[in-house]
Design an enzyme around this catalytic site. Structure first.
Site, PDB file in Angstrom:
ATOM      1  N   GLN A  37    -104.258  40.986 -27.632  1.00  0.00           N
ATOM      2  CA  GLN A  37    -104.712  41.569 -26.214  1.00  0.00           C
ATOM      3  C   GLN A  37    -105.763  40.610 -25.686  1.00  0.00           C
ATOM      4  OE1 GLN A  37    -104.113  45.744 -25.145  1.00  0.00           O
ATOM      5  NE2 GLN A  37    -102.613  45.700 -26.736  1.00  0.00           N
ATOM      6  N   ARG A  54     -94.798  40.359 -27.792  1.00  0.00           N
ATOM      7  CA  ARG A  54     -95.207  40.624 -26.349  1.00  0.00           C
ATOM      8  C   ARG A  54     -94.543  39.996 -25.275  1.00  0.00           C
ATOM      9  NH1 ARG A  54     -98.686  43.689 -25.302  1.00  0.00           N
ATOM     10  NH2 ARG A  54     -99.067  44.093 -27.355  1.00  0.00           N
ATOM     11  N   HIS A 100     -88.662  52.328 -23.161  1.00  0.00           N
ATOM     12  CA  HIS A 100     -89.185  52.496 -24.653  1.00  0.00           C
ATOM     13  C   HIS A 100     -88.443  51.500 -25.575  1.00  0.00           C
ATOM     14  CE1 HIS A 100     -90.880  53.771 -28.335  1.00  0.00           C
ATOM     15  NE2 HIS A 100     -89.509  54.130 -28.909  1.00  0.00           N
ATOM     16  N   CYS A 105     -82.357  62.323 -51.321  1.00  0.00           N
ATOM     17  CA  CYS A 105     -82.319  62.246 -52.853  1.00  0.00           C
ATOM     18  C   CYS A 105     -83.693  61.680 -53.191  1.00  0.00           C
ATOM     19  CB  CYS A 105     -81.131  61.255 -53.007  1.00  0.00           C
ATOM     20  SG  CYS A 105     -81.219  59.731 -52.353  1.00  0.00           S
ATOM     21  N   GLY A 121    -100.028  49.388 -21.149  1.00  0.00           N
ATOM     22  CA  GLY A 121    -101.116  49.960 -21.612  1.00  0.00           C
ATOM     23  C   GLY A 121    -102.225  48.913 -22.230  1.00  0.00           C
ATOM     24  N   LEU A 129     -93.842  50.199 -19.802  1.00  0.00           N
ATOM     25  CA  LEU A 129     -93.458  49.945 -21.025  1.00  0.00           C
ATOM     26  C   LEU A 129     -94.132  50.902 -22.026  1.00  0.00           C
ATOM     27  CD1 LEU A 129     -93.700  46.064 -21.275  1.00  0.00           C
ATOM     28  CD2 LEU A 129     -91.829  47.518 -20.491  1.00  0.00           C
ATOM     29  N   PHE A 130     -93.379  51.808 -22.463  1.00  0.00           N
ATOM     30  CA  PHE A 130     -93.821  53.018 -23.094  1.00  0.00           C
ATOM     31  C   PHE A 130     -93.587  53.099 -24.505  1.00  0.00           C
ATOM     32  CE2 PHE A 130     -94.006  57.480 -23.399  1.00  0.00           C
ATOM     33  CZ  PHE A 130     -95.105  58.124 -22.436  1.00  0.00           C
TER      34      PHE A 130
HETATM   35  P1  ATP Z   1    -100.127  51.960 -27.035  1.00  0.00           P
HETATM   36  O1  ATP Z   1    -101.370  52.860 -27.323  1.00  0.00           O
HETATM   37  O2  ATP Z   1     -99.636  51.982 -25.566  1.00  0.00           O
HETATM   38  O3  ATP Z   1     -99.076  52.030 -28.156  1.00  0.00           O
HETATM   39  P2  ATP Z   1    -101.423  49.579 -28.134  1.00  0.00           P
HETATM   40  O4  ATP Z   1    -102.894  49.783 -28.058  1.00  0.00           O
HETATM   41  O5  ATP Z   1    -100.910  50.504 -29.498  1.00  0.00           O
HETATM   42  O6  ATP Z   1    -100.769  50.427 -27.072  1.00  0.00           O
HETATM   43  P3  ATP Z   1     -99.943  47.453 -28.327  1.00  0.00           P
HETATM   44  O7  ATP Z   1     -99.117  48.063 -29.560  1.00  0.00           O
HETATM   45  O8  ATP Z   1    -100.290  46.025 -28.652  1.00  0.00           O
HETATM   46  O9  ATP Z   1    -101.118  48.221 -28.152  1.00  0.00           O
HETATM   47  O10 ATP Z   1     -99.110  47.578 -27.256  1.00  0.00           O
HETATM   48  C1  ATP Z   1     -99.615  47.116 -25.841  1.00  0.00           C
HETATM   49  C2  ATP Z   1     -98.728  47.669 -24.759  1.00  0.00           C
HETATM   50  O11 ATP Z   1     -97.197  47.228 -24.812  1.00  0.00           O
HETATM   51  C3  ATP Z   1     -98.363  49.125 -24.935  1.00  0.00           C
HETATM   52  O12 ATP Z   1     -99.547  49.789 -23.988  1.00  0.00           O
HETATM   53  C4  ATP Z   1     -97.195  49.215 -24.100  1.00  0.00           C
HETATM   54  O13 ATP Z   1     -97.206  49.221 -22.598  1.00  0.00           O
HETATM   55  C5  ATP Z   1     -96.251  48.082 -24.687  1.00  0.00           C
HETATM   56  N1  ATP Z   1     -95.623  48.568 -25.878  1.00  0.00           N
HETATM   57  C6  ATP Z   1     -95.943  48.382 -27.283  1.00  0.00           C
HETATM   58  N2  ATP Z   1     -95.104  48.571 -28.045  1.00  0.00           N
HETATM   59  C7  ATP Z   1     -93.952  49.216 -27.176  1.00  0.00           C
HETATM   60  C8  ATP Z   1     -92.773  49.902 -27.453  1.00  0.00           C
HETATM   61  N3  ATP Z   1     -92.525  50.382 -28.664  1.00  0.00           N
HETATM   62  N4  ATP Z   1     -92.170  50.654 -26.432  1.00  0.00           N
HETATM   63  C9  ATP Z   1     -92.512  49.966 -25.078  1.00  0.00           C
HETATM   64  N5  ATP Z   1     -93.632  49.701 -24.596  1.00  0.00           N
HETATM   65  C10 ATP Z   1     -94.407  49.046 -25.919  1.00  0.00           C
END
Ligand code: ATP
Ligand code: MG
Length: 500
Positions: free
Chosen positions: A296, A265, A208, A448, A287, A183-184
């Site tokens: 988290q 989440r 993503h 614009c 992550g 999940l990126f």
């Molecule tokens: P990251 O640095 O990876 O964005 P974060 O510290 O900002 O993590 P969160 O935004 O709460 O923490 O997201 C936690 C995790 O959820 C991310 O690490 C990722 O694995 C997943 N995630 C968050 N937003 C997205 C997204 N737009 N697309 C895919 N996965 C997401």
């Protein structure tokens, strides 16, 4: 081969101790990945040969590939070497001495020797004799703190003299341990989590979620591409892009404020698990790290996973990492610069987040999102080849408003001529001077004052088959974008993204 670079590769300590049954598979995969590492960057693979010698690998190539080879997982060290054939100790010392005398001249030096095979001398004998040969050229031996190290590996009737050497990153060859879907977001954490998993031999693909910011999604794509081209030798990853905006609207409309983050989440797990199961992945990767944000907390991670009720394992390689450790690793792997520009998506949730939601409460909130919207969202995902796709392909097709400037765009100012003359985006054309009809097929960005006129005009051009966009929120946003975009790096923690 003409001029060749010769490398002696030490594999991760785990590989030689694998059982005789699985060891060949690890070596075979590593050799194939090393060969792919030579290909990247260049258009075709340079001439090369690869052999296994004992537990090590010897690679000869017509191009210098020291750094690239060190980034192949499963490699503990790469040394560029001189190969020396010899029949006895005297010949060996003579040849090596001749090659290294200049190196130690007027320097403190140390000789390090490793040996394997049947010989009538030990590694210490080699070190002593070579030390004695070189001493007169040098200012003396210093084993603790030498200026120069002479490193020699003796294998049978050949010796390898190190010329340069770099440490690898260890791990296992990509392709030996199944596949996982990351999940990126492209933020600082998720690329590091993907990297750590790939390092254990896993083929990692990316999922993503487009959350409404084209700029963040473009940067996520850039982060995926960086990670792939620098590290994922032996794997050609897919990038799945899911347009989450429909679901986000539902969440904003229906879910109570303090539950939004954790509902989101849970939905990410659900969608991730569905995509993973349709495409036969072994695991999901996130992550997440305990307590990094209020969504988290361990309690929330646990509740969200329970309510999502997904069967697939969710790997969280960063679970025990401090933010600083993640940042350092992001710097090492080369994703930090792009990641810290990703930013956080617009506020879907307040600063006050439920840190301990109960399963029942959460389930009730999650159930407010209509099933058919979930299904529609998943069914409309895009699948891209990270290395072959162009950056704009990651954006949803129907997208009209963007918040960044694609490099190849024709930029058109829709304001009055005087306003244009007073200030315009660098390289922008005034609409009166443009023959739009000649621009079919090109990326056009209109702007614009506020973003409304440009939206209307871009939509009209869209309807006529043009690849037209409107820059979000007009001139002020554009100026701000120019200012922020010009910053090439952002210091951490100075620019730490706000943690709720
Ligand atoms: P990251 O640095 O990876 O964005 P974060 O510290 O900002 O993590 P969160 O935004 O709460 O923490 O997201 C936690 C995790 O959820 C991310 O690490 C990722 O694995 C997943 N995630 C968050 N937003 C997205 C997204 N737009 N697309 C895919 N996965 C997401
Ligand atoms: Mg994030």
């Amino acid at each position: 081969m003409g001029d060749t670079f010769k490398y002696l590769i030490t594999v991760s300590s785990e590989m030689p101790i694998k059982s005789w049954r699985s060891r060949p598979r690890f070596y075979r995969t590593l050799i194939s990945n090393l060969s792919k590492a030579l290909e990247r960057g260049g258009l075709s693979k340079p001439k090369h040969s690869i052999r296994i010698i004992g537990a090590k690998i010897v690679l000869e190539s017509e191009v210098d590939a020291l750094e690239d080879l060190s980034r192949v997982f499963g490699v503990a060290r790469v040394a560029e070497v001189e190969v020396i054939d010899f029949s006895d100790l005297k010949e060996l010392i003579g040849k090596v001495g001749e090659l290294t005398a200049k190196l130690v001249t007027n320097k403190k030096f140390a000789v390090r020797v490793k040996r394997s095979g049947v010989h009538n001398f030990t590694s210490i004998d080699v070190a002593k004799e070579l030390g004695a040969y070189l001493k007169p050229y040098s200012v003396g031996v210093d084993l603790e703190n030498p200026d120069v190290e002479v490193v020699l590996e003796v294998r049978g009737s050949r010796a390898y003299l190190h010329r340069r050497s770099v440490k690898g990153f260890g791990g296992l060859p990509i392709g030996t341990e199944g596949c996982a879907l990351s999940l990126f977001s492209g933020g600082i954490d998720s690329p590091v989590a993907a990297w750590l998993t790939a390092k254990r031999g896993v083929k990692v693909d990316y999922l993503h979620f487009f959350m409404g910011s084209p700029k963040s999604t473009r940067l996520a794509y850039t982060a995926a591409r960086t990670l792939t081209s620098m590290w994922f030798y032996g794997h050609r990853p897919k990038l799945y892009v899911v347009d989450l905006t429909g679901i986000l609207n539902q969440v904003r409309e229906k879910v109570v404020w303090e539950f939004r983050q954790i509902v989101l989440r849970t939905l990410m797990y659900l969608i991730g698990a569905e995509v993973a199961s349709r495409n036969s992945y072994n695991a999901l990767i996130t992550g997440e790290s305990i307590g990094q944000t209020s969504s988290q907390t361990l309690a929330n991670l646990s509740t969200a996973q329970a309510v999502a009720n997904v069967q697939i394992p969710i790997l969280r390689p960063l679970i025990g990492f401090d933010k600083e450790e993640v940042v350092n690793l992001a710097r090492t792997i080369g994703t930090y610069e792009v990641s810290c520009r990703v930013g956080e998506p617009c506020a879907i949730a307040p600063s006050r987040v439920r840190t301990k939601a109960s399963r029942e409460e959460l389930r009730m909130e999650v159930d407010k999102i209509p099933r058919e919207i979930m299904v529609r969202t998943i069914d409309s995902l895009k699948i891209l080849d990270v290395l072959a796709s162009s950056p704009n392909e990651v954006l949803p097709d129907n997208l009209v408003i963007i918040d960044f400037m694609p490099e190849d765009a024709v930029v058109i100012d829709l304001r009055d001529k005087e306003e244009y003359l007073e200030w315009h985006y660098p390289g922008a054309l005034h609409y009166e001077d443009v023959d739009v009809e000649s621009m079919k097929g090109r990326t056009i960005v209109l702007y614009c004052w506020r973003g409304s006129k440009s939206y209307v005009e871009a939509s009209k051009l869209r309807a006529r088959g043009f690849k037209a966009y409107s820059f979000a929120e007009g001139v002020d946003a554009l100026k701000n974008y120019l200012e922020v975009g010009a910053r090439t790096s952002c210091g951490y923690p100075a620019n730490q993204r706000s943690l709720p």
